[in-house]
Design a protein around this motif. Structure first.
Motif, PDB file in Angstrom:
ATOM      1  N   GLU A 232       0.830  -1.204   0.000  1.00  0.00           N
ATOM      2  CA  GLU A 232       0.000   0.000   0.000  1.00  0.00           C
ATOM      3  C   GLU A 232       0.865   1.255   0.000  1.00  0.00           C
ATOM      4  OE1 GLU A 232      -2.466  -0.418   3.399  1.00  0.00           O
ATOM      5  OE2 GLU A 232      -3.832  -1.876   2.461  1.00  0.00           O
ATOM      6  N   TYR A 233       1.948   1.220   0.773  1.00  0.00           N
ATOM      7  CA  TYR A 233       2.839   2.379   0.832  1.00  0.00           C
ATOM      8  C   TYR A 233       3.520   2.599  -0.515  1.00  0.00           C
ATOM      9  CZ  TYR A 233       6.625   5.491   2.113  1.00  0.00           C
ATOM     10  OH  TYR A 233       7.490   6.556   2.159  1.00  0.00           O
ATOM     11  N   LEU A 234       3.915   1.507  -1.166  1.00  0.00           N
ATOM     12  CA  LEU A 234       4.570   1.614  -2.470  1.00  0.00           C
ATOM     13  C   LEU A 234       3.622   2.219  -3.503  1.00  0.00           C
ATOM     14  CD1 LEU A 234       7.019   1.038  -4.255  1.00  0.00           C
ATOM     15  CD2 LEU A 234       6.101  -1.254  -4.671  1.00  0.00           C
ATOM     16  N   ILE A 235       2.372   1.780  -3.473  1.00  0.00           N
ATOM     17  CA  ILE A 235       1.372   2.319  -4.401  1.00  0.00           C
ATOM     18  C   ILE A 235       1.163   3.810  -4.141  1.00  0.00           C
ATOM     19  CG2 ILE A 235      -1.061   2.248  -5.078  1.00  0.00           C
ATOM     20  CD1 ILE A 235      -0.980  -0.778  -4.521  1.00  0.00           C
ATOM     21  N   ASP A 236       1.045   4.168  -2.863  1.00  0.00           N
ATOM     22  CA  ASP A 236       0.886   5.579  -2.502  1.00  0.00           C
ATOM     23  C   ASP A 236       2.116   6.385  -2.918  1.00  0.00           C
ATOM     24  OD1 ASP A 236      -1.609   5.204  -1.435  1.00  0.00           O
ATOM     25  OD2 ASP A 236      -0.917   5.000   0.630  1.00  0.00           O
ATOM     26  N   PHE A 237       3.288   5.799  -2.737  1.00  0.00           N
ATOM     27  CA  PHE A 237       4.544   6.475  -3.077  1.00  0.00           C
ATOM     28  C   PHE A 237       4.590   6.781  -4.572  1.00  0.00           C
ATOM     29  CE2 PHE A 237       8.984   6.905  -4.117  1.00  0.00           C
ATOM     30  CZ  PHE A 237       9.540   7.532  -3.009  1.00  0.00           C
ATOM     31  N   ILE A 238       4.274   5.786  -5.376  1.00  0.00           N
ATOM     32  CA  ILE A 238       4.294   5.958  -6.833  1.00  0.00           C
ATOM     33  C   ILE A 238       3.295   7.024  -7.265  1.00  0.00           C
ATOM     34  CG2 ILE A 238       3.797   4.812  -9.038  1.00  0.00           C
ATOM     35  CD1 ILE A 238       4.863   2.222  -7.771  1.00  0.00           C
ATOM     36  N   ASN A 239       2.187   7.115  -6.550  1.00  0.00           N
ATOM     37  CA  ASN A 239       1.150   8.092  -6.875  1.00  0.00           C
ATOM     38  C   ASN A 239       1.390   9.461  -6.243  1.00  0.00           C
ATOM     39  OD1 ASN A 239      -1.222   6.814  -8.485  1.00  0.00           O
ATOM     40  ND2 ASN A 239      -0.667   5.249  -6.996  1.00  0.00           N
ATOM     41  N   GLY A 240       2.567   9.640  -5.665  1.00  0.00           N
ATOM     42  CA  GLY A 240       2.916  10.944  -5.122  1.00  0.00           C
ATOM     43  C   GLY A 240       2.446  11.195  -3.707  1.00  0.00           C
ATOM     44  N   ARG A 241       1.914  10.178  -3.051  1.00  0.00           N
ATOM     45  CA  ARG A 241       1.485  10.329  -1.651  1.00  0.00           C
ATOM     46  C   ARG A 241       2.606   9.811  -0.751  1.00  0.00           C
ATOM     47  NH1 ARG A 241      -3.084   7.870  -4.051  1.00  0.00           N
ATOM     48  NH2 ARG A 241      -4.819   9.318  -4.387  1.00  0.00           N
TER      49      ARG A 241
ATOM     50  N   ARG B 107       5.774  10.881   2.353  1.00  0.00           N
ATOM     51  CA  ARG B 107       6.190  11.814   3.396  1.00  0.00           C
ATOM     52  C   ARG B 107       7.229  12.775   2.831  1.00  0.00           C
ATOM     53  NH1 ARG B 107       6.051   6.832   6.364  1.00  0.00           N
ATOM     54  NH2 ARG B 107       8.279   6.562   5.936  1.00  0.00           N
ATOM     55  N   LYS B 108       7.298  13.953   3.432  1.00  0.00           N
ATOM     56  CA  LYS B 108       8.231  14.973   2.944  1.00  0.00           C
ATOM     57  C   LYS B 108       9.670  14.463   2.992  1.00  0.00           C
ATOM     58  CE  LYS B 108       8.725  18.732   5.389  1.00  0.00           C
ATOM     59  NZ  LYS B 108       8.442  20.067   5.981  1.00  0.00           N
ATOM     60  N   ARG B 109       9.995  13.761   4.044  1.00  0.00           N
ATOM     61  CA  ARG B 109      11.347  13.211   4.181  1.00  0.00           C
ATOM     62  C   ARG B 109      11.650  12.236   3.049  1.00  0.00           C
ATOM     63  NH1 ARG B 109      12.865   8.472   6.595  1.00  0.00           N
ATOM     64  NH2 ARG B 109      15.057   8.293   7.241  1.00  0.00           N
ATOM     65  N   ASP B 110      10.671  11.393   2.730  1.00  0.00           N
ATOM     66  CA  ASP B 110      10.851  10.431   1.639  1.00  0.00           C
ATOM     67  C   ASP B 110      10.978  11.141   0.295  1.00  0.00           C
ATOM     68  OD1 ASP B 110      10.673   8.400   3.482  1.00  0.00           O
ATOM     69  OD2 ASP B 110       8.542   8.041   3.153  1.00  0.00           O
ATOM     70  N   LEU B 111      10.239  12.239   0.147  1.00  0.00           N
ATOM     71  CA  LEU B 111      10.329  13.029  -1.086  1.00  0.00           C
ATOM     72  C   LEU B 111      11.745  13.538  -1.289  1.00  0.00           C
ATOM     73  CD1 LEU B 111       9.075  14.747  -3.468  1.00  0.00           C
ATOM     74  CD2 LEU B 111       8.790  16.555  -1.753  1.00  0.00           C
ATOM     75  N   TYR B 112      12.331  14.079  -0.241  1.00  0.00           N
ATOM     76  CA  TYR B 112      13.679  14.637  -0.348  1.00  0.00           C
ATOM     77  C   TYR B 112      14.706  13.548  -0.673  1.00  0.00           C
ATOM     78  CZ  TYR B 112      11.777  18.917   1.714  1.00  0.00           C
ATOM     79  OH  TYR B 112      11.048  20.058   1.954  1.00  0.00           O
TER      80      TYR B 112
ATOM     81  N   PRO C  75       6.704  10.195  -9.812  1.00  0.00           N
ATOM     82  CA  PRO C  75       6.191  10.348  -8.441  1.00  0.00           C
ATOM     83  C   PRO C  75       6.421  11.740  -7.854  1.00  0.00           C
ATOM     84  CG  PRO C  75       7.307   8.243  -8.665  1.00  0.00           C
ATOM     85  CD  PRO C  75       7.595   9.021  -9.916  1.00  0.00           C
ATOM     86  N   VAL C  76       7.550  12.364  -8.202  1.00  0.00           N
ATOM     87  CA  VAL C  76       7.832  13.711  -7.696  1.00  0.00           C
ATOM     88  C   VAL C  76       6.848  14.717  -8.288  1.00  0.00           C
ATOM     89  CG1 VAL C  76       9.547  15.559  -7.549  1.00  0.00           C
ATOM     90  CG2 VAL C  76      10.275  13.176  -7.395  1.00  0.00           C
TER      91      VAL C  76
END
Length: 247
Positions: free
Chosen positions: A19-28, A30-35, A97-98
């Motif tokens: 679920e986290y991977l799917i959210d990650f790919i869709n741009g959802r 955490r800010k830390r993960d984004l950086y 994702p970004v």
């Protein structure tokens, strides 16, 4: 009983990761993960270009050679041009994702602005992938030229749209922070505009053979590399500012 509990916990962990991977790919994310992710993708892009440059036979000059020459199989044979191609593919796909993350932040303030910025950003990423697939040589030279032009134009446009969005929608932050933020943004827009103007001037001058195109700093290849770094730096600033300013 213990085995059953362990298996249940394992299944829950796997489901959470999925679920986290799917959210990650869709741009959802955490800010830390984004950086962290942005550093990985951005670093891969510049590292890939550097490695392709290292394998370039002979002398490569940013004043005489374009970025696309690194992906030219005639100028940069195996493994140079393959590295360039892979780098374009990784960056083009990895940047999605970004762009979705930025879209999800901006859409809360302006749906129209978010859609325009995301469309331009996605166009830039797709054209980057195509730059890697179609080298600047042979029968696909014109395809490469078209997608390269689209890439530069869309990259300039989406960065500009992001900056304008940050200016228009920073009213909720304190005045001092807003002043500093807007000052930085105006400076970045000025640098971006001058860079892209010189890039187009260089292109037009080369085509119709007028002006002072022989000047080193006005050569297309140098301006192209300059835009690569100034644009990359500005995109990094946007990734930092958007989640902090558009909360």
């Amino acid at each position: 009983m213990k085995i059953k509990i362990i298996l249940t916990l394992y299944d829950e962990a796997m489901r959470y990761k999925k679920e986290y991977l799917i959210d990650f790919i869709n741009g959802r994310m955490r800010k830390r993960d984004l950086y962290i992710y942005s550093v990985i993708i951005g670093g891969s892009w510049y590292l890939g270009l550097l490695i392709a440059w290292i394998f370039f036979p002979g002398f490569y000059s940013i004043f005489n050679n374009t970025i696309s020459d690194l992906g030219n199989p005639n100028l940069n044979p195996f493994p140079g041009f393959q590295i360039f191609t892979i780098t374009c593919l990784i960056t083009g796909i990895g940047g999605i994702p970004v762009s979705l993350y930025l879209y999800r932040h901006i859409i809360r303030y302006s749906r129209r602005l978010a859609k325009i910025a995301f469309s331009l950003n996605l166009t830039s990423l797709i054209s980057l992938i195509m730059i890697g697939i179609f080298p600047n040589t042979g029968n696909v030279y014109y395809i490469h030229s078209i997608v390269a032009f689209i890439n530069f134009l869309s990259s300039f446009s989406y960065i500009l749209v992001y900056w304008l969005g940050l200016i228009f929608y920073t009213r909720r932050i304190p005045k001092v922070e807003r002043f500093i933020s807007n000052t930085i943004i105006i400076l970045m827009i000025s640098i971006l505009t001058v860079n892209i103007f010189l890039l187009f001037y260089s292109t037009i001058s080369k085509i119709i053979q007028i002006g002072i195109i022989s000047t080193i700093i006005l050569r297309f290849s140098f301006l192209e590399w300059l835009f690569l770094f100034t644009g990359g730096f500005q995109l990094a600033l946007i990734v930092i500012l958007v989640p902090n300013v558009l909360k």
